[in-house]
Design a protein around this motif. Structure first.
Motif, short mmCIF file in Angstrom:
data_model
loop_
_atom_site.label_atom_id
_atom_site.label_comp_id
_atom_site.label_asym_id
_atom_site.label_seq_id
_atom_site.Cartn_x
_atom_site.Cartn_y
_atom_site.Cartn_z
N ARG A 44 10.66 -28.08 40.88
CA ARG A 44 9.96 -26.58 40.50
C ARG A 44 10.35 -25.71 39.97
NH1 ARG A 44 9.48 -24.38 46.61
NH2 ARG A 44 7.97 -25.85 47.28
N PRO A 45 9.73 -24.94 38.63
CA PRO A 45 10.16 -23.53 38.18
C PRO A 45 12.01 -23.09 39.08
CG PRO A 45 7.96 -23.60 38.42
CD PRO A 45 8.35 -24.55 39.07
N CYS A 46 12.30 -22.28 38.43
CA CYS A 46 13.33 -21.39 38.51
C CYS A 46 12.84 -20.21 39.49
CB CYS A 46 14.45 -21.11 37.37
SG CYS A 46 15.43 -20.20 38.47
N GLU A 47 12.74 -19.67 40.45
CA GLU A 47 12.58 -18.88 40.71
C GLU A 47 13.13 -17.41 40.39
OE1 GLU A 47 12.51 -18.97 45.51
OE2 GLU A 47 11.14 -21.06 44.70
N GLU A 48 14.21 -17.28 39.93
CA GLU A 48 14.86 -16.39 39.02
C GLU A 48 14.53 -15.31 37.94
OE1 GLU A 48 18.77 -16.92 37.14
OE2 GLU A 48 18.05 -16.24 35.75
N PHE A 49 13.33 -16.51 36.92
CA PHE A 49 12.48 -15.62 36.48
C PHE A 49 10.91 -15.42 36.59
CE2 PHE A 49 14.64 -19.21 34.59
CZ PHE A 49 15.89 -18.53 33.16
N PHE A 50 11.21 -15.37 38.01
CA PHE A 50 9.60 -14.38 38.94
C PHE A 50 9.40 -13.44 38.63
CE2 PHE A 50 8.31 -18.29 42.28
CZ PHE A 50 8.37 -19.16 40.25
N ASP A 51 8.69 -12.19 38.04
CA ASP A 51 8.92 -10.87 38.18
C ASP A 51 7.54 -10.64 38.54
OD1 ASP A 51 8.31 -8.64 37.21
OD2 ASP A 51 8.28 -8.58 35.18
N ASP A 52 7.59 -9.99 39.39
CA ASP A 52 7.03 -8.70 40.72
C ASP A 52 5.70 -8.28 39.66
OD1 ASP A 52 7.68 -10.02 42.84
OD2 ASP A 52 9.09 -8.55 43.65
N ASP A 53 6.15 -7.58 39.24
CA ASP A 53 5.37 -6.92 38.38
C ASP A 53 4.66 -6.93 36.56
OD1 ASP A 53 6.66 -4.75 39.33
OD2 ASP A 53 8.10 -4.18 38.04
N SER A 257 -0.18 -27.70 32.03
CA SER A 257 0.53 -27.46 32.89
C SER A 257 1.29 -26.01 32.26
CB SER A 257 0.70 -28.04 33.43
OG SER A 257 1.12 -27.25 34.96
N PHE A 258 0.50 -25.23 32.80
CA PHE A 258 0.97 -23.62 33.23
C PHE A 258 1.47 -23.56 34.13
CE2 PHE A 258 -3.33 -22.93 30.80
CZ PHE A 258 -2.16 -22.43 29.27
N ALA A 259 1.71 -24.42 35.27
CA ALA A 259 3.08 -24.52 36.07
C ALA A 259 4.46 -23.57 35.54
CB ALA A 259 2.83 -26.01 37.55
N LYS A 260 5.05 -24.81 34.84
CA LYS A 260 6.24 -24.47 34.22
C LYS A 260 6.42 -23.42 33.37
CE LYS A 260 6.68 -28.37 37.26
NZ LYS A 260 6.07 -29.00 37.78
N THR A 261 5.86 -23.48 32.76
CA THR A 261 5.55 -21.97 31.39
C THR A 261 5.37 -21.02 31.47
OG1 THR A 261 3.53 -23.03 31.08
CG2 THR A 261 5.74 -24.00 29.70
N VAL A 262 4.62 -21.13 32.54
CA VAL A 262 3.74 -19.28 33.14
C VAL A 262 4.68 -18.83 34.53
CG1 VAL A 262 1.70 -17.07 33.01
CG2 VAL A 262 2.14 -19.16 31.05
N LEU A 263 3.34 -19.22 35.54
CA LEU A 263 3.51 -19.41 37.01
C LEU A 263 2.91 -20.14 37.94
CD1 LEU A 263 4.66 -16.89 38.09
CD2 LEU A 263 2.46 -16.24 38.37
N PRO A 264 3.66 -21.65 38.63
CA PRO A 264 3.12 -22.50 39.18
C PRO A 264 1.80 -21.42 40.83
CG PRO A 264 5.74 -21.78 40.35
CD PRO A 264 4.83 -21.27 39.44
N GLY A 265 1.77 -20.37 40.90
CA GLY A 265 1.10 -20.04 41.88
C GLY A 265 0.14 -19.66 41.21
N ALA A 266 -0.06 -19.03 39.85
CA ALA A 266 -1.90 -18.68 39.62
C ALA A 266 -2.25 -20.38 39.56
CB ALA A 266 -1.60 -18.89 38.20
N ASN A 325 9.40 -18.77 27.14
CA ASN A 325 9.91 -19.25 27.78
C ASN A 325 11.42 -19.98 27.31
OD1 ASN A 325 8.82 -20.36 30.03
ND2 ASN A 325 7.75 -20.21 28.66
N VAL A 326 12.30 -18.69 26.32
CA VAL A 326 13.15 -18.67 25.87
C VAL A 326 14.43 -18.77 26.86
CG1 VAL A 326 15.23 -17.67 24.22
CG2 VAL A 326 12.59 -18.27 23.81
#
Ligand SMILES: Cc1ncc(COP(=O)(O)O)c(C=O)c1O
Length: 447
Positions: A44-53, A257-266, A325-326
């Motif tokens: 899975r992608p790292c959750e540190e990069f998830f942003d609620d806003d 896939s945008f799962a690793k580069t944007v948001l897997p939940g989308a 994704n820098v």
């Protein structure tokens, strides 16, 4: 009294009882059962990069795009977001722009079908290609289990092509194509992951990419290029062009896939299918339009709200996911380097433990001198507190494999250290208790 059963598993489609379909459940079940174990298993992608806003901001950004750039009135913009929509998707133009900006791939947006993750894209392509019981799919082994599972659901046999350290063994591919044809079968395509493959971590060189395209043209074979990890090289080196970027003969169906580069939940992915398809009436259309017909009977259309979130993320970065994704690229690269250095420290020569050194992505493969099966994984979870993935899950023949996949995407460097300490303890115990080196099973993932 026990409740009577209503159905026999044996009466359902055989795929439901196939290892390819039970693999994910098994791995999830192990992870849930031992939640405190360090997971070097999850890709899975790292959750540190998830942003609620971010999703709300991206949704608003896409809505503004509909109104200000595409000229939709407020009513129409609302309909685009909330109503059933275009089967091929509503962010196709942004996907095409992203491919141009990041990959130098120039495609007609009409050749893009936006899908419910890359997984649906695989399913649609395989469904379209599997026309006849003689059809087979070739796939570079070890193979992503989602591909094998989709093929199973479609009664499409998968024949392995050796991957090896160079990512794809071209001589074996040619052999496999010819052998299948000699048996009266129709190899419809070969599935490849030229960049930091899951699970092998291997990448295909530029020369081999060109040779692969030539071979595909000579053998009249389609290539299905899957590229979820290409944006994550671990070092400073530039990225190689994708097969699709080099594809001047429309041999490549490209999966994104945008799962690793944007948001897997989308759950948003896409397929580029610019192959020209001749109809019965002589009219020529795009393969994408045939895939859209299938999609209309599978998921109808990809959630426009989810697409809008991805679309807004693209717009926020001028359609460059490289730019977006820098930080992610830096973190994954740091983790991969940390893993490889940690393996070298814990298994110095002449240790019988070996591993490959991928140039990027989420995964590396460790080879050990004993078979690695699900029972060993359970023992590893229970007694040693570390999870990884048996490489046997990525081969289709059920043979034991003496290798495991480690993933670095969802852990910190400290967790990598802890996980490797625990893995080293497991390996040390197995080496003292396991049988002779004749238990070795050589697979080409890390040969
Ligand atoms: C190689 C490969 N292809 C496809 C996928 C699935 O992508 P998505 O989440 O977009 O369905 C994954 C997910 O891990 C993957 O590793």
């Amino acid at each position: 009294m026990d409740e009577p059963v209503d159905l026999d598993l044996a009466s359902l489609h055989p795929a439901v009882d196939d290892p390819a379909l039970t693999s994910m459940n098994f791995l999830n079940e192990v992870a849930q059962h031992w939640p405190d174990a360090v997971s070097l298993a999850a890709g899975r992608p790292c959750e540190e990069f998830f942003d609620d806003d971010a999703p709300r901001r991206w949704l608003d950004r896409f809505r503004r795009h509909l109104v200000e750039e595409l000229g939709q009135g407020p009513e129409q913009a609302r309909r685009t977001l909330f109503q059933y929509g275009r089967t091929k998707g509503v962010v196709h133009q942004l996907v095409a722009r992203n491919l141009a900006v990041d990959e130098g791939v120039h495609v007609d947006p009409e050749a893009v079908v936006v899908t419910v993750g890359c997984q649906e894209a695989m399913f649609l392509v395989l469904r379209a290609l599997r026309a006849d019981p003689r059809d087979v799919l070739l796939a570079v082994a070890p193979t992503y289990v989602g591909l094998t599972g989709a093929a199973r659901l479609l009664d499409l046999p998968v024949r392995p092509v050796a991957g090896g350290p160079t990512g794809v063994d071209l001589a074996d591919l040619r052999d496999q194509v010819r052998r299948a044809r000699a048996e009266g079968l129709r190899p419809r395509a070969c599935y490849v992951m030229p960049d930091f493959a899951n699970p092998s971590g291997a990448s295909v060189s530029l020369e081999d990419r060109r040779r692969l395209l030539d071979l595909a043209a000579e053998e009249e074979l389609l290539l299905i290029e899957d590229n979820p990890y290409g944006l994550f090289p671990a070092g400073e080196q530039g990225r190689l062009p994708t097969l699709k970027a080099l594809d001047t003969r429309r041999r490549v169906v490209y999966l994104g896939s945008f799962a690793k580069t944007v948001l897997p939940g989308a759950r948003v992915g896409y397929v580029v299918a610019d192959q020209r398809v001749a109809g019965r009436d002589g009219a020529v259309g795009l393969l994408a339009d045939q895939l859209a017909k299938i999609k209309s009977m599978v998921t109808v259309n990809t959630s426009p709200l989810a697409q809008a979130i991805v679309g807004g993320a693209l717009l926020e970065h001028d359609c460059s996911l490289v730019t977006a994704n820098v930080r992610q690229r830096a973190a994954y690269g740091r983790n991969l380097r940390h893993l490889l250095a940690g393996l070298a420290r814990r298994f110095p020569a002449p240790s019988p433990v070996r591993w490959n050194a991928p140039a990027g992505g989420f995964f590396a493969v460790v080879t050990v001198p004993f078979p690695v099966d699900d029972a060993l994984l359970r023992r590893s979870a229970e007694r040693y507190g570390v999870l990884w993935t048996p490489m046997a899950h990525f081969y289709d023949d059920g043979a034991p494999v003496n290798a495991l996949r480690l993933s670095v995407s969802a852990v910190t460097p400290d967790q990598i250290d802890l996980g490797l300490d625990r893995l080293a303890a497991l390996v040390a115990d197995e080496l003292t208790t396991s049988g002779s080196p004749s238990a070795l099973v050589s697979r080409d993932a890390v040969r």
